[in-house]
Scaffold this motif. Structure first.
Motif, PDB file in Angstrom:
ATOM      1  N   GLY A 195      39.360  32.221  32.712  1.00 48.37           N
ATOM      2  CA  GLY A 195      38.155  32.931  32.279  1.00 48.37           C
ATOM      3  C   GLY A 195      38.432  34.379  31.956  1.00 48.37           C
ATOM      4  N   SER A 196      37.419  35.215  32.119  1.00 48.53           N
ATOM      5  CA  SER A 196      37.532  36.607  31.689  1.00 48.53           C
ATOM      6  C   SER A 196      37.780  37.583  32.826  1.00 48.53           C
ATOM      7  CB  SER A 196      36.256  37.028  30.941  1.00 48.53           C
ATOM      8  OG  SER A 196      35.137  37.021  31.805  1.00 48.53           O
ATOM      9  N   SER A 197      37.600  37.143  34.084  1.00 43.12           N
ATOM     10  CA  SER A 197      37.742  38.073  35.215  1.00 43.12           C
ATOM     11  C   SER A 197      39.196  38.444  35.465  1.00 43.12           C
ATOM     12  CB  SER A 197      37.189  37.448  36.500  1.00 43.12           C
ATOM     13  OG  SER A 197      35.804  37.306  36.459  1.00 43.12           O
ATOM     14  N   ASN A 198      39.473  39.742  35.601  1.00 39.96           N
ATOM     15  CA  ASN A 198      40.745  40.193  36.131  1.00 39.96           C
ATOM     16  C   ASN A 198      40.681  40.200  37.651  1.00 39.96           C
ATOM     17  OD1 ASN A 198      42.741  41.036  34.027  1.00 39.96           O
ATOM     18  ND2 ASN A 198      40.979  42.205  33.296  1.00 39.96           N
ATOM     19  N   LEU A 199      41.848  40.311  38.284  1.00 36.48           N
ATOM     20  CA  LEU A 199      41.873  40.425  39.739  1.00 36.48           C
ATOM     21  C   LEU A 199      41.639  41.875  40.130  1.00 36.48           C
ATOM     22  CD1 LEU A 199      44.835  38.073  40.732  1.00 36.48           C
ATOM     23  CD2 LEU A 199      42.423  37.527  40.434  1.00 36.48           C
ATOM     24  N   THR A 200      40.474  42.367  39.770  1.00 36.80           N
ATOM     25  CA  THR A 200      40.087  43.753  40.023  1.00 36.80           C
ATOM     26  C   THR A 200      38.724  43.775  40.694  1.00 36.80           C
ATOM     27  OG1 THR A 200      38.995  43.969  37.880  1.00 36.80           O
ATOM     28  CG2 THR A 200      41.336  44.524  37.968  1.00 36.80           C
ATOM     29  N   GLY A 201      38.396  44.919  41.277  1.00 40.37           N
ATOM     30  CA  GLY A 201      37.087  45.047  41.907  1.00 40.37           C
ATOM     31  C   GLY A 201      35.956  44.842  40.931  1.00 40.37           C
ATOM     32  N   SER A 202      36.102  45.418  39.733  1.00 40.39           N
ATOM     33  CA  SER A 202      35.033  45.270  38.739  1.00 40.39           C
ATOM     34  C   SER A 202      34.989  43.849  38.195  1.00 40.39           C
ATOM     35  CB  SER A 202      35.234  46.269  37.600  1.00 40.39           C
ATOM     36  OG  SER A 202      36.503  46.116  37.013  1.00 40.39           O
ATOM     37  N   GLY A 203      36.141  43.199  38.056  1.00 42.97           N
ATOM     38  CA  GLY A 203      36.171  41.849  37.508  1.00 42.97           C
ATOM     39  C   GLY A 203      35.689  40.787  38.468  1.00 42.97           C
ATOM     40  N   LEU A 204      35.751  41.080  39.786  1.00 39.66           N
ATOM     41  CA  LEU A 204      35.347  40.094  40.784  1.00 39.66           C
ATOM     42  C   LEU A 204      34.162  40.552  41.619  1.00 39.66           C
ATOM     43  CD1 LEU A 204      38.912  38.929  41.883  1.00 39.66           C
ATOM     44  CD2 LEU A 204      37.267  37.664  40.501  1.00 39.66           C
ATOM     45  N   GLY A 205      33.459  41.592  41.159  1.00 41.46           N
ATOM     46  CA  GLY A 205      32.196  41.985  41.778  1.00 41.46           C
ATOM     47  C   GLY A 205      32.318  42.636  43.125  1.00 41.46           C
ATOM     48  N   SER A 206      33.342  43.483  43.320  1.00 41.82           N
ATOM     49  CA  SER A 206      33.523  44.122  44.616  1.00 41.82           C
ATOM     50  C   SER A 206      32.313  44.975  44.971  1.00 41.82           C
ATOM     51  CB  SER A 206      34.777  45.002  44.609  1.00 41.82           C
ATOM     52  OG  SER A 206      34.877  45.742  45.812  1.00 41.82           O
ATOM     53  N   SER A 207      31.958  44.961  46.235  1.00 39.44           N
ATOM     54  CA  SER A 207      30.827  45.770  46.710  1.00 39.44           C
ATOM     55  C   SER A 207      31.256  47.184  47.070  1.00 39.44           C
ATOM     56  CB  SER A 207      30.197  45.103  47.941  1.00 39.44           C
ATOM     57  OG  SER A 207      31.166  44.966  48.978  1.00 39.44           O
ATOM     58  N   ARG A 208      32.571  47.459  46.987  1.00 40.89           N
ATOM     59  CA  ARG A 208      33.072  48.791  47.345  1.00 40.89           C
ATOM     60  C   ARG A 208      33.074  49.672  46.101  1.00 40.89           C
ATOM     61  NH1 ARG A 208      36.728  45.247  50.246  1.00 40.89           N
ATOM     62  NH2 ARG A 208      38.207  45.399  48.516  1.00 40.89           N
ATOM     63  N   ASP A 209      32.425  50.816  46.193  1.00 37.70           N
ATOM     64  CA  ASP A 209      32.249  51.687  45.026  1.00 37.70           C
ATOM     65  C   ASP A 209      33.572  52.127  44.431  1.00 37.70           C
ATOM     66  OD1 ASP A 209      29.513  51.507  45.251  1.00 37.70           O
ATOM     67  OD2 ASP A 209      29.316  53.351  46.432  1.00 37.70           O
ATOM     68  N   TYR A 210      34.579  52.378  45.271  1.00 39.87           N
ATOM     69  CA  TYR A 210      35.841  52.900  44.750  1.00 39.87           C
ATOM     70  C   TYR A 210      36.628  51.848  43.967  1.00 39.87           C
ATOM     71  CZ  TYR A 210      38.113  50.625  48.765  1.00 39.87           C
ATOM     72  OH  TYR A 210      38.556  49.713  49.688  1.00 39.87           O
ATOM     73  N   GLU A 211      36.206  50.580  44.029  1.00 34.42           N
ATOM     74  CA  GLU A 211      36.898  49.537  43.283  1.00 34.42           C
ATOM     75  C   GLU A 211      36.460  49.473  41.827  1.00 34.42           C
ATOM     76  OE1 GLU A 211      39.337  47.897  44.163  1.00 34.42           O
ATOM     77  OE2 GLU A 211      39.384  47.693  46.335  1.00 34.42           O
ATOM     78  N   GLY A 212      35.500  50.292  41.448  1.00 33.01           N
ATOM     79  CA  GLY A 212      35.044  50.276  40.059  1.00 33.01           C
ATOM     80  C   GLY A 212      33.669  49.649  39.911  1.00 33.01           C
ATOM     81  N   ARG A 213      33.085  49.816  38.752  1.00 32.18           N
ATOM     82  CA  ARG A 213      31.746  49.295  38.492  1.00 32.18           C
ATOM     83  C   ARG A 213      31.793  47.792  38.256  1.00 32.18           C
ATOM     84  NH1 ARG A 213      28.944  51.900  33.445  1.00 32.18           N
ATOM     85  NH2 ARG A 213      30.581  50.697  32.418  1.00 32.18           N
ATOM     86  N   PRO A 214      31.035  46.994  39.046  1.00 31.26           N
ATOM     87  CA  PRO A 214      31.046  45.541  38.860  1.00 31.26           C
ATOM     88  C   PRO A 214      30.623  45.157  37.445  1.00 31.26           C
ATOM     89  CG  PRO A 214      29.991  46.118  40.924  1.00 31.26           C
ATOM     90  CD  PRO A 214      30.192  47.400  40.171  1.00 31.26           C
ATOM     91  N   GLN A 215      31.294  44.136  36.904  1.00 25.83           N
ATOM     92  CA  GLN A 215      31.010  43.689  35.553  1.00 25.83           C
ATOM     93  C   GLN A 215      30.430  42.285  35.565  1.00 25.83           C
ATOM     94  OE1 GLN A 215      34.890  44.218  33.815  1.00 25.83           O
ATOM     95  NE2 GLN A 215      34.546  46.369  33.368  1.00 25.83           N
ATOM     96  N   ILE A 216      30.136  41.778  34.384  1.00 30.04           N
ATOM     97  CA  ILE A 216      29.624  40.420  34.226  1.00 30.04           C
ATOM     98  C   ILE A 216      30.712  39.610  33.532  1.00 30.04           C
ATOM     99  CG2 ILE A 216      27.845  38.982  33.158  1.00 30.04           C
ATOM    100  CD1 ILE A 216      25.973  41.437  33.365  1.00 30.04           C
ATOM    101  N   GLU A 217      31.240  38.602  34.219  1.00 30.69           N
ATOM    102  CA  GLU A 217      32.368  37.829  33.727  1.00 30.69           C
ATOM    103  C   GLU A 217      32.039  36.336  33.761  1.00 30.69           C
ATOM    104  OE1 GLU A 217      34.892  39.448  32.612  1.00 30.69           O
ATOM    105  OE2 GLU A 217      34.983  41.356  33.685  1.00 30.69           O
ATOM    106  N   ALA A 218      32.718  35.571  32.901  1.00 28.46           N
ATOM    107  CA  ALA A 218      32.521  34.126  32.835  1.00 28.46           C
ATOM    108  C   ALA A 218      33.852  33.415  33.045  1.00 28.46           C
ATOM    109  CB  ALA A 218      31.922  33.740  31.485  1.00 28.46           C
ATOM    110  N   ASN A 219      33.871  32.434  33.964  1.00 28.39           N
ATOM    111  CA  ASN A 219      35.084  31.683  34.277  1.00 28.39           C
ATOM    112  C   ASN A 219      34.754  30.206  34.466  1.00 28.39           C
ATOM    113  OD1 ASN A 219      36.962  34.172  35.001  1.00 28.39           O
ATOM    114  ND2 ASN A 219      35.040  34.482  36.080  1.00 28.39           N
ATOM    115  N   ILE A 220      35.740  29.365  34.238  1.00 28.65           N
ATOM    116  CA  ILE A 220      35.585  27.925  34.407  1.00 28.65           C
ATOM    117  C   ILE A 220      36.612  27.432  35.425  1.00 28.65           C
ATOM    118  CG2 ILE A 220      35.835  25.663  33.298  1.00 28.65           C
ATOM    119  CD1 ILE A 220      33.309  27.042  32.454  1.00 28.65           C
ATOM    120  N   TYR A 221      36.138  26.614  36.377  1.00 27.91           N
ATOM    121  CA  TYR A 221      37.029  25.887  37.282  1.00 27.91           C
ATOM    122  C   TYR A 221      37.072  24.432  36.829  1.00 27.91           C
ATOM    123  CZ  TYR A 221      38.347  22.877  41.132  1.00 27.91           C
ATOM    124  OH  TYR A 221      38.945  21.890  41.876  1.00 27.91           O
ATOM    125  N   THR A 222      38.269  23.820  36.871  1.00 27.98           N
ATOM    126  CA  THR A 222      38.373  22.410  36.520  1.00 27.98           C
ATOM    127  C   THR A 222      39.560  21.759  37.214  1.00 27.98           C
ATOM    128  OG1 THR A 222      38.440  20.825  34.681  1.00 27.98           O
ATOM    129  CG2 THR A 222      39.812  22.797  34.475  1.00 27.98           C
TER     130      THR A 222
END
Length: 384
Positions: free
Chosen positions: A122-149
């Motif tokens: 999918g589109s998420s990086n292994l980053t705070g913003s890509g995975l919705g981290s609740s910690r402010d210093y990890e960056g601004r959370p984004q909206i990403e789309a991923n598929i598991y199969t």
């Protein structure tokens, strides 16, 4: 049927700001149950510590679990904190000889394959913003789309893609000494501008010496260097770094990871807002005009005034200022010299006058190479 064909499962696992962290949960889940090998492709990794527990869970099933990682390791990304090599180093300490790493600076793909049985792409990086981290210093959370199969056909294609990328000539072996010890280098200038108290504490802890004449001395760990630039990390705080510009014999002979000492004047804060020292060159200071190129500092040069090209009046927050553009020459060529303010009375700038510049620097302005005088220690002497 009691023993019917196992149905494949495909799930949508998004990251939606801090509200939905399905992608992170699913990554944890599939890594934790890995038994043989994990294939990982991610350009940017700044949330590596989130995967320590799942990795340890997987190792509890099999001590010989193997990890194959393809990532992106451009040096400027490292110092923009888009990629934190500390996380990769931590993974290496966990898996030791059972992790293999390659870097490919062309990748934008993001995927994990576990035991050839399940996959997330999918589109998420292994980053705070890509995975919705609740910690402010990890960056601004984004909206990403991923598929598991766990669909066999999709997995066959995904494994083929990974193998092709791993063996491609653009994928290079990861070498420790080619990059930096740490990329959590929160540049000191950001702290200097916004948190003066913390900055003063760092100055004391790292024993940064600021002399009355403006010279800064700093002793730390050499993390990165090229022909004219180096980053030195703190000795006690590896999450701060000083950028050093200039040629230095000791730096040039030092290896990544060694303790070094640099000194210089604080440079102009721009770009990524590094805490920048312009060093005192011990290699080459005397230049002729035909050997000048952009990015040099501590230049000493003699020349002759050819012409006053222009005098520009500028309005600044400190009031009016003047920029005089003077063409100078030596026996090898000519170049434009920028003179700010009243460093030389305009009536003394005349055609045929010889001059000597000390601690000058070069830059490009609209494609034109220019000379200027360093703010704190640049000097000009008229010889006639």
């Amino acid at each position: 049927m009691l023993f019917g064909k196992k149905e494949s499962i495909t799930e949508f696992v998004p990251t939606f700001l801090k509200e939905d962290r399905s992608a992170l949960r699913k990554i944890h889940e599939i890594i934790s149950r890995a038994q043989n090998h994990i294939y990982i492709i991610y350009p940017w990794i700044t949330l590596g510590e989130e995967f320590i527990i799942p990795f340890e869970n997987a190792l509890s099933h099999n001590d010989d679990l193997e990890v194959y990682l393809i990532t992106k390791l451009e040096k400027e990304d490292v110092f923009r904190r888009l990629h934190q090599l500390d996380d990769v180093e931590r993974w290496k300490s966990i898996f030791e000889d059972n992790i293999s790493i390659k870097f490919n600076n062309n990748i934008h793909a993001k995927m994990i394959i576990v035991d050839d049985k399940e996959m997330i792409v999918g589109s998420s990086n292994l980053t705070g913003s890509g995975l919705g981290s609740s910690r402010d210093y990890e960056g601004r959370p984004q909206i990403e789309a991923n598929i598991y199969t766990n669909d066999k056909n999709a997995l066959k294609e995904g494994i083929g893609f990974f193998v092709r990328l791993w063996s491609h000539n653009t994928s290079k072996e990861y070498l420790d000494d080619e990059y930096v010890l740490s990329c959590k280098s929160y540049h000191l200038s950001g702290i200097f501008q916004k948190r003066k108290k913390e900055f003063n504490n760092i100055i004391k802890k790292e024993q940064v010496l600021v002399l009355d004449n403006g010279t800064v001395k700093f002793k730390g760990i050499l993390a990165y260097k090229n022909d004219n630039k180096a980053y030195i990390l703190g000795k006690t705080r590896k999450d701060i770094a000083v950028k050093y510009i200039g040629n230095d014999e000791i730096l040039n002979s030092s290896k990544i990871g060694e303790e070094v000492e640099v000194s210089g004047k604080l440079g102009k804060i721009e770009g990524f807002k590094e805490f920048t020292l312009r060093g005192f060159s011990t290699i080459k200071r005397d230049y002729s005009i035909n050997h000048l190129k952009s990015g040099l500092s501590q230049i000493r040069l003699k020349g002759e005034i050819v012409n006053i090209e222009n005098t520009i009046e500028l309005e600044t927050k400190f009031g009016k200022n003047y920029l005089t553009l003077v063409k100078i020459k030596d026996g090898t060529g000519h170049v434009i010299l920028e003179l700010w303010g009243n460093i030389i009375p305009i009536e003394r700038i005349k055609e045929g006058i010889h001059l000597e510049l000390t601690n000058a620097y070069t830059k490009l302005y609209e494609g034109e190479l220019r000379l200027g005088l360093q703010k704190h220690d640049g000097k000009i002497q008229l010889l006639d």
